[in-house]
Design an enzyme around this catalytic site. Structure first.
Site, PDB file in Angstrom:
ATOM      1  N   GLY A   1       6.821 -50.384  16.418  1.00  0.00           N
ATOM      2  CA  GLY A   1       7.938 -50.205  17.341  1.00  0.00           C
ATOM      3  C   GLY A   1       7.573 -49.553  18.667  1.00  0.00           C
TER       4      GLY A   1
ATOM      5  N   GLU B   1       7.479 -56.112  17.998  1.00  0.00           N
ATOM      6  CA  GLU B   1       8.921 -55.879  18.237  1.00  0.00           C
ATOM      7  C   GLU B   1       9.177 -55.859  19.740  1.00  0.00           C
ATOM      8  OE1 GLU B   1      10.489 -52.470  16.198  1.00  0.00           O
ATOM      9  OE2 GLU B   1       9.011 -52.664  14.624  1.00  0.00           O
TER      10      GLU B   1
ATOM     11  N   TYR C   1      14.319 -42.990   4.588  1.00  0.00           N
ATOM     12  CA  TYR C   1      14.901 -42.063   5.564  1.00  0.00           C
ATOM     13  C   TYR C   1      16.354 -42.461   5.768  1.00  0.00           C
ATOM     14  CZ  TYR C   1      14.598 -45.880   8.910  1.00  0.00           C
ATOM     15  OH  TYR C   1      14.767 -47.089   9.532  1.00  0.00           O
TER      16      TYR C   1
ATOM     17  N   TRP D   1       9.418 -48.137   3.945  1.00  0.00           N
ATOM     18  CA  TRP D   1       9.068 -47.560   5.251  1.00  0.00           C
ATOM     19  C   TRP D   1       9.635 -46.153   5.260  1.00  0.00           C
ATOM     20  CZ3 TRP D   1       6.058 -48.485   9.367  1.00  0.00           C
ATOM     21  CH2 TRP D   1       6.211 -47.603  10.447  1.00  0.00           C
TER      22      TRP D   1
END
Ligand SMILES: *[C@@H]1O[C@H](CO)[C@@H](O)[C@H](O)[C@H]1NC(C)=O
Length: 377
Positions: free
Chosen positions: A101, A142, A263, A355
């Site tokens: 990212g 990305e 997360y 992730w």
């Protein structure tokens, strides 16, 4: 279709995984996890017995030479990655992840534009992965930014696959070990652009779907919502909707791997007494110390204990949230992980990935996922 364009823009980042597996070439299940060098989790401490595939993140593109490079501070650990994780699990496969990212997305578009620059990138990626002992490559661009980028991306994949096959044949002849490639990941549409789905289906072994970040304080500041729900009867922004869209676009079900976030995101509630899904909010909570109000699973579990937060498991969407005073957090925990893994297995997908693994607490989610799938094979 305007909705689905929007849906994809929100939903997925696309990992393009091209894997070179030295083994019998069969991938019956992916129990994957990403490791980041600066995540605080030391290589020796990775419980690799809970995974079939581990992704080492990230290598990047040198925009001058169009070659794949690894930052100086990452080099030692990247070199030790495969041998270290194979100590506890000799059959675990490793992939070198590219971009991510924070990478310069435009540089990838420039690289993909000409045959020479593509060749530099492709050759250097295979060479580097080999030198460092990785079994495969994983591209997380990305995102391609134009229709031209998308076209060139399809060409890049054709050439990459062909280079990997050729390299595999050479090796096979030399080492008599079978060398096949597995995998990729991606999504059909992003920013109103359509991915080169046919090229992807043909060239990648599997696709990692980033089925998270659907909602977060940065792009949904005024309303709480689930960041990674599996089902969404209200807006159809969910993991299952994404899976369906990819299959309809032409990706074989057996090439899809569902991403599960370790997360969550913390919002600030406008009114502490209105604390459901889609409650009024005013951006991120200060509890979420990281960018954009994100919190690791481990931080969320500690927060719940310390602040005696109320936790809610919503079985309709397969997602958790908790709240305490004006803080509201969307996250995954054991029951949602169990249900997601059961779902992807039942629907015939290839597997799941996390992730990222350093965000777990004592391997609880990693173990739950692995045990839910059952003995791999
Ligand atoms: C669970 O999710 C559904 C769908 O979004 C919603 O209608 C329902 O109110 C939620 N229940 C709770 C307790 O959050």
């Amino acid at each position: 279709m305007a909705n689905s364009i929007k849906l994809f823009r929100i939903i997925f980042s696309f990992f393009f995984l091209q894997q070179l597996v030295i083994s019998n070439g069969q991938n019956n299940v992916i129990k994957g996890g990403y490791w980041l060098r600066d995540s605080g989790l030391a290589l020796n401490n990775i419980d690799s017995t809970l995974f079939t595939h581990l992704f080492c993140a990230f290598a990047d593109l040198n925009s001058q030479s169009n070659q794949l490079i690894i930052k100086p501070e990452d080099q030692d650990s990247f070199r030790q990655f495969t041998s270290t994780v194979q100590r506890k699990n000799p059959s675990v496969k490793t992939l070198l992840s590219i971009a991510g990212g924070r990478a310069d997305k435009t540089a990838y578009g420039v690289m993909a534009r000409t045959p020479n620059s593509r060749k530099s990138f492709i050759d250097s990626s295979i060479r580097l992965a080999r030198q460092l002992g990785f079994h495969g490559l994983d591209l997380d661009w990305e995102y391609p930014e134009s229709a031209t980028d998308m076209t060139n991306f399809g060409i890049l994949l054709n050439e990459w696959r062909s280079a990997i096959n050729t390299e595999g044949e050479i090796r096979k002849a030399r080492a008599r070990s079978c060398f096949s490639q597995a995998a990729v990941s991606y999504s059909p549409r992003v920013n109103s652009l359509t991915y080169p789905v046919q090229s992807m289906a043909r060239n990648f072994d599997w696709i990692n779907l980033m089925a998270y970040d659907f909602y977060a304080p940065n792009w949904s500041p005024s309303q709480t919502n689930s960041n990674a729900q599996l089902f969404d009867p209200v807006n159809h922004v969910s993991g299952s909707d994404g899976i369906t869209a990819w299959i309809q676009a032409g990706i074989p079900t057996r090439k899809l791997v569902l991403g599960i976030p370790f997360y969550g995101y913390a919002w600030q509630l406008v009114n502490a007494n209105i604390h459901g899904l889609r409650a009024p909010a005013s951006g991120k909570s200060s509890v979420g110390s990281n960018d954009g109000g994100s919190m690791t699973y481990s931080q969320i579990k500690d927060y719940i204990v310390q602040s005696r937060a109320t936790t809610v498991y919503n079985a309709t969407i397969v997602g958790y949230y908790c709240y305490s005073r004006n803080t509201w957090i969307s996250y995954d925990d054991t029951q949602s992980v169990r249900n997601k893994v059961t779902y992807v297995k039942g629907r015939g997908l290839l597997g799941y990935y996390a992730w990222h693994i350093a965000q777990d607490q004592n391997w609880v989610l990693s173990r739950t996922a692995s045990q839910t799938w059952g003995a791999s094979s």
